[in-house]
Design a protein around this motif. Structure first.
Motif, PDB file in Angstrom:
ATOM      1  N   PRO A  21       0.812  -1.225   0.000  1.00  0.00           N
ATOM      2  CA  PRO A  21       0.000   0.000   0.000  1.00  0.00           C
ATOM      3  C   PRO A  21       0.844   1.274   0.000  1.00  0.00           C
ATOM      4  N   TYR A  22       2.135   1.157   0.330  1.00  0.00           N
ATOM      5  CA  TYR A  22       2.989   2.333   0.385  1.00  0.00           C
ATOM      6  C   TYR A  22       3.763   2.556  -0.916  1.00  0.00           C
ATOM      7  N   GLU A  23       3.651   1.633  -1.832  1.00  0.00           N
ATOM      8  CA  GLU A  23       4.322   1.770  -3.119  1.00  0.00           C
ATOM      9  C   GLU A  23       3.669   2.915  -3.897  1.00  0.00           C
ATOM     10  N   GLU A  24       4.508   3.788  -4.445  1.00  0.00           N
ATOM     11  CA  GLU A  24       3.954   4.906  -5.219  1.00  0.00           C
ATOM     12  C   GLU A  24       3.386   4.379  -6.528  1.00  0.00           C
ATOM     13  N   ARG A  25       2.211   4.766  -6.812  1.00  0.00           N
ATOM     14  CA  ARG A  25       1.520   4.399  -8.046  1.00  0.00           C
ATOM     15  C   ARG A  25       1.058   5.680  -8.704  1.00  0.00           C
ATOM     16  N   GLY A  26       0.480   5.559  -9.840  1.00  0.00           N
ATOM     17  CA  GLY A  26      -0.085   6.712 -10.510  1.00  0.00           C
ATOM     18  C   GLY A  26      -1.456   7.038  -9.953  1.00  0.00           C
ATOM     19  N   PRO A  41      -3.639  -0.282 -10.631  1.00  0.00           N
ATOM     20  CA  PRO A  41      -3.828  -1.387 -11.590  1.00  0.00           C
ATOM     21  C   PRO A  41      -5.233  -1.991 -11.547  1.00  0.00           C
ATOM     22  N   SER A  42      -5.888  -1.906 -10.402  1.00  0.00           N
ATOM     23  CA  SER A  42      -7.247  -2.446 -10.275  1.00  0.00           C
ATOM     24  C   SER A  42      -8.284  -1.546 -10.954  1.00  0.00           C
ATOM     25  N   GLY A  43      -7.873  -0.326 -11.382  1.00  0.00           N
ATOM     26  CA  GLY A  43      -8.808   0.620 -11.991  1.00  0.00           C
ATOM     27  C   GLY A  43      -9.379   1.609 -10.994  1.00  0.00           C
ATOM     28  N   GLU A  44      -9.044   1.425  -9.706  1.00  0.00           N
ATOM     29  CA  GLU A  44      -9.528   2.336  -8.679  1.00  0.00           C
ATOM     30  C   GLU A  44      -8.684   3.607  -8.665  1.00  0.00           C
ATOM     31  N   ILE A  45      -9.237   4.646  -8.080  1.00  0.00           N
ATOM     32  CA  ILE A  45      -8.534   5.925  -7.971  1.00  0.00           C
ATOM     33  C   ILE A  45      -7.604   5.881  -6.769  1.00  0.00           C
ATOM     34  N   ASN A  46      -6.366   6.317  -6.963  1.00  0.00           N
ATOM     35  CA  ASN A  46      -5.383   6.384  -5.884  1.00  0.00           C
ATOM     36  C   ASN A  46      -5.496   7.759  -5.230  1.00  0.00           C
TER      37      ASN A  46
END
Length: 155
Positions: free
Chosen positions: A36-41, A45-50
């Motif tokens: 959960p702490y990995e920076e994503r865009g 990948p699941s299509g959910e909003i970060n």
């Protein structure tokens, strides 16, 4: 053989050609896709909003965070032909909330007014009047009338 020298907070490592010729012994750590702490865009990948994406600039956690999330979620998941056209109510609620906190969410025209000098805010005598946002089109120019046949024309 490499050598190491410390200079204040810096650590300087000198290597030889032989050091570079040897294969690296560094081990790469496999990324955990569930970290959960990995920076994503912005979109996971699941299509959910970060909502923790720094690209949102804290909008999701400010005083209008819930209104922002509602409007952004609506837009993201919108299936309308004109994407987001079904989200006017949510964006309206977000805008109303933002207007209650002008110190946190200044309007674009307020920013420009604050940045300009007081001299430029005052109209001058020779400045042009402000035009209407929907001006009426100018009427076509009148056609020149031909000169009477008996009159002299100066060249």
């Amino acid at each position: 053989m490499s050598s190491v020298r410390e200079e204040g907070k810096d650590r300087i490592i000198f290597v030889t050609k032989e050091d570079h010729a040897a294969p690296s012994s560094a081990e790469l750590v496999q990324e955990d896709p569930n970290d959960p702490y990995e920076e994503r865009g912005l979109i996971l990948p699941s299509g959910e909003i970060n909502w923790n994406c720094p690209c949102l600039g804290g909008m999701a956690s400010g005083p209008c965070g819930s209104e922002f999330k509602d409007a952004f979620s609506c837009f993201h998941y919108s299936t309308e032909e004109a994407k987001g056209s079904d989200c006017l109510e949510q964006f309206g609620a977000m805008q109303e909330c933002m207007q209650r906190y002008p110190e946190l969410y200044p309007q674009d025209d307020e920013k420009e007014t604050q940045e300009s000098s007081p001299e430029t805010d005052q109209p001058t005598q020779d400045s042009a009047p402000v035009q209407d946002s929907n001006p009426t089109p100018p009427s076509p120019p009148a056609e020149p009338t031909p000169a009477p046949s008996g009159s002299a024309v100066e060249s």
